[in-house]
Every structure is written in C-alpha cells, then in structure tokens.
Scaffold this active site. Structure first.
Site, short mmCIF file in Angstrom:
data_model
loop_
_atom_site.label_atom_id
_atom_site.label_comp_id
_atom_site.label_asym_id
_atom_site.label_seq_id
_atom_site.Cartn_x
_atom_site.Cartn_y
_atom_site.Cartn_z
N GLY A 13 1.93 41.42 -9.28
CA GLY A 13 1.57 41.40 -10.39
C GLY A 13 2.52 40.55 -11.29
O GLY A 13 2.26 39.24 -11.41
N ARG A 14 3.49 41.16 -12.05
CA ARG A 14 4.42 40.51 -12.96
C ARG A 14 4.83 39.14 -12.06
O ARG A 14 5.51 38.21 -12.87
CB ARG A 14 5.39 41.48 -13.26
CG ARG A 14 5.04 42.65 -14.05
CD ARG A 14 5.84 43.62 -14.56
NE ARG A 14 5.61 44.74 -15.45
CZ ARG A 14 4.78 45.71 -15.15
NH1 ARG A 14 4.49 45.93 -13.82
NH2 ARG A 14 4.27 46.47 -16.06
N ARG A 54 -9.52 50.54 -5.88
CA ARG A 54 -8.16 50.72 -6.46
C ARG A 54 -7.85 52.25 -6.74
O ARG A 54 -8.87 52.74 -7.64
CB ARG A 54 -7.71 49.73 -7.40
CG ARG A 54 -6.26 50.18 -8.04
CD ARG A 54 -5.78 49.06 -9.11
NE ARG A 54 -4.75 48.40 -8.05
CZ ARG A 54 -3.83 47.46 -8.60
NH1 ARG A 54 -3.80 47.34 -10.14
NH2 ARG A 54 -2.95 46.83 -8.10
N TYR A 112 -8.07 55.65 -15.71
CA TYR A 112 -9.24 55.23 -16.32
C TYR A 112 -10.31 56.17 -15.67
O TYR A 112 -10.10 57.16 -15.23
CB TYR A 112 -9.60 53.94 -16.23
CG TYR A 112 -8.29 53.05 -16.82
CD1 TYR A 112 -8.09 53.02 -18.28
CD2 TYR A 112 -7.87 52.14 -15.94
CE1 TYR A 112 -7.01 52.37 -18.81
CE2 TYR A 112 -6.46 51.30 -16.52
CZ TYR A 112 -6.45 51.49 -18.01
OH TYR A 112 -5.49 50.56 -18.73
N GLN A 155 -12.55 42.99 -10.75
CA GLN A 155 -12.21 44.41 -10.77
C GLN A 155 -13.02 44.84 -11.95
O GLN A 155 -13.02 44.51 -12.78
CB GLN A 155 -10.87 44.61 -11.24
CG GLN A 155 -10.64 46.29 -10.83
CD GLN A 155 -9.07 46.50 -11.56
OE1 GLN A 155 -8.80 46.58 -12.32
NE2 GLN A 155 -8.06 46.97 -10.46
N PRO A 164 -4.85 42.47 -10.46
CA PRO A 164 -5.56 42.56 -11.69
C PRO A 164 -4.40 42.52 -12.68
O PRO A 164 -3.75 43.93 -12.67
CB PRO A 164 -6.60 43.79 -11.58
CG PRO A 164 -6.66 43.99 -10.20
CD PRO A 164 -5.60 43.66 -9.58
N ALA A 215 -9.09 43.73 -15.20
CA ALA A 215 -10.21 45.09 -15.27
C ALA A 215 -11.26 44.52 -16.23
O ALA A 215 -10.98 44.24 -17.27
CB ALA A 215 -9.49 46.33 -15.92
#
Length: 360
Positions: free
Chosen positions: A329-330, A234, A186, A104, A23, A62
């Site tokens: 991801g990246r 996660r 979070y 997510q 995500p 997210a």
C-alpha cells in the site's frame, strides 16, 4: 525462480508476479454532476504509473456499489454506465502493460458519508452533501458519528443485488479480478462482528447468522462473474478486541473455509477498522501471522498486507509459505517503481516497458 516474481494462476487467470497493489482510496472523484463517482485523470495517472512500475495485479480503491455505499462523497462508484465507461480507459492501459486489473467492490455501511481525510474525515450531514448511513444495527462507529439506520431484510437483499450489478459492470469495464471488501469495519465486516452486529434475526446472533450477508454477497457476485476468473475477499482477521467482544482470528479461519466453499479463490488478510477505540501495535509485517495461520489451516491461497516494504522481507514471506502474494500500500504510494527495484535487489531482470529499456 524467486517466489516474488513467479507467476500465479487462479482459475484460468495468470498473474505475472506476486507483488500486488492494495486498494487505497484517493477521495478524488467528482462529488456531483454527471461525472459523480467516475475515475478521471488523477485515477488514471495513479494506477497507470504502478503498472509501468511492474506491479503484477492492481486492485482499485474501494469502489461503492451504490451512492450511499461510498465512504465519502468523493469516492469512486460503479452503479452507472458513465462510471463503467470511465474505468475502461484504466483497465485497457493496465492490461496492455502486463498488469492484471482488479476492482474492490464495497459498501461503507456505518462509516459512510464522511469527509475526505485531509479535511478531517468527520461525518457529513445532509446540509454538507452527506447522507444517513446504514448498518446491521443502529450503533454509531464512535463518538461524533451518527446512529446509522438499521437495515431491514428487504434492503439487505437490495444491497446484495447492488454488489452483483456492480460486478457485472466491472466485467464489462475490463476488470479480471473482483474483490469483495469485507474488512476494516465497512458494511460486510459490520455484519460479521458481534461488536457491531446486535441483530436478533437471521443476520445476527450466532456465527452462522452473522456470516450470512457475506456469503450472500459472494454467491451473488460469483453467479455473474465468469467461472474462469477469480473472486477475492478482503477480511479483517481481528477487531483487536478482547476475546468474545469482537471478530477474532478463529472466526476468520472458520469464515475462510466457508468462503472457499462458496467460490472465493483468495483471501486478502488485513485487520482492524471496526472498533474505533482500539490501539493497534504496528510494525514490519505485523499482519503476516494472520495470513500465515489462515493459509496453514485451509491450504488455499492468501495474500498478506501490512508494512511490507523490503524486497527480501517480501520474498521471505512467500518462500516460507506464509502467503501466496504480498499487497503493498503505502510503499507503492512512495515508490511506484518498487517492483522493478525489488527485482534488481533480488537479482531478477525487471519487467519494463520498451520505452524505458534504456534505463536497464
């Protein structure tokens, strides 16, 4: 068959390979009006291109379970019918092209109400379209952040219900995997860590109390999510703080056992995000040892993430039993066709749509 391109079955869902998309927030949803929080053409193109590229599972960014749960006003959400309907275009395309759509579900907690990163990411006041964040304790994330409102028990119960309602919408929107975001500082991660949770009620203090909110969210989502479909979680394996000051890898192993007992099928192992002052030494695969330890101690599926960029590196992680899947991801931002190119590099025929077969 090479592990990277071997299917994996969780409950009754088979994911065609183990190269998955992590995500990654795009901060590109509408910030007001009837389209607030809904995905649009940018999100469709972003996610559809990775499905065409051969990714086995795509987890959306997210996605907030309530307006105040967004990281920024430009985040995606799933608290109304218009958002739900907008997601169906994306999930339909992903599914038709052989990629499993996952979502997510998240609440940003004390890190909510921030500007987009490319505009500095600073907290936003109400005059700038922001709102007052909520958290387990009234402790700001860092200097310059406002003190969040401490959540009363009744509001905690409402947020648990928000996660369940968003999961129901996700199912109707066509998602096949629900991931609960308990990482990166979070809201759920804030409850887990003694660094951010100073409560003295049933949600604070000892480990068993600090994990209570996470387990309540898992139970609520699992209750509405079909028995035949998997739920992921996660987690940040560590806050990267000295022993006793924050969440640790030992805590993660203990939590993993509880999560699996409550119906979580795979742990997505990341790290950090809850303590602004720490400096994390990164490098290729720097978080893989966390996933490897959790997998070794609980013998249940985990996914590894963090600077996994090379096909041989990814295959080695899986073949050595350190993880059951890798999340990119990246690297997938840089190269939507990484899975196809990884297949060729490892001597496997890549999965391509018919329209691209001439490129084989």
């Amino acid at each position: 068959m090479l592990m990277l391109f071997a299917p994996i079955t969780l409950r009754s869902l088979t994911i065609p390979n183990r190269a998955w998309m992590a995500p990654m927030c795009q901060y590109s949803a509408a910030t007001d009006g009837p389209e607030i929080g809904a995905p649009h053409d940018w999100h469709f193109a972003h996610l559809a291109s990775r499905a065409v590229g051969g990714t086995g599972l795509i987890l959306t960014e997210a996605t907030a379970v309530s307006p105040e749960g967004r990281i920024s006003p430009a985040d995606l959400g799933l608290w109304n019918d218009r958002q739900q309907a907008a997601f169906t275009r994306i999930t339909g395309f992903l599914s038709r092209h052989g990629t499993v759509p996952g979502i997510q579900l998240a609440h940003a907690g004390r890190k909510a109400s921030a500007d987009r990163p490319w505009r500095g990411g600073a907290p936003l006041g109400t005059a700038e379209g922001g709102w007052r964040p909520v958290a387990p304790s009234p402790i700001p994330f860092s200097d310059g952040y406002p003190a969040p409102e401490e959540l009363p028990a009744g509001q905690i119960r409402r947020i648990v219900a928000d996660f369940a309602a968003a999961a129901e919408r996700a199912l109707r929107a066509g998602f096949r995997v629900a991931e609960i975001h308990g990482a990166h500082g979070y809201l759920i991660g804030e409850f887990l860590s003694p660094h951010s949770n100073h409560r003295t009620d049933a949600y604070g203090g000892p480990f068993e109390n600090r994990i209570r909110f996470a387990l309540e969210v898992v139970d609520a989502v699992r209750a509405v999510w079909p028995e035949e479909l998997p739920v992921f979680f996660r987690v940040s394996a560590t806050d990267w703080l000295p022993d006793g000051q924050g969440w640790s890898v030992d805590d993660t192993v203990r939590l993993a056992k509880e999560l699996h007992a409550h119906g979580v099928d795979l742990l997505d192992i990341s790290s950090g995000g809850n303590a602004a002052e720490v400096k994390i030494l990164t490098g290729p695969g720097y978080q893989v040892p966390f996933a490897a330890r959790v997998r070794a101690e609980i013998d249940r599926p985990v996914a590894a993430v963090g600077q996994i960029t090379d096909p041989h590196q990814a295959e080695s992680i899986l073949a050595s039993g350190q993880a059951d899947a890798v999340l990119l991801g990246r690297e997938l931002l840089r190269n939507p066709y990484w899975p196809q190119q990884a297949a060729r590099a490892l001597g496997v025929r890549p999965r391509r749509p018919d329209q691209y077969l001439r490129a084989t």
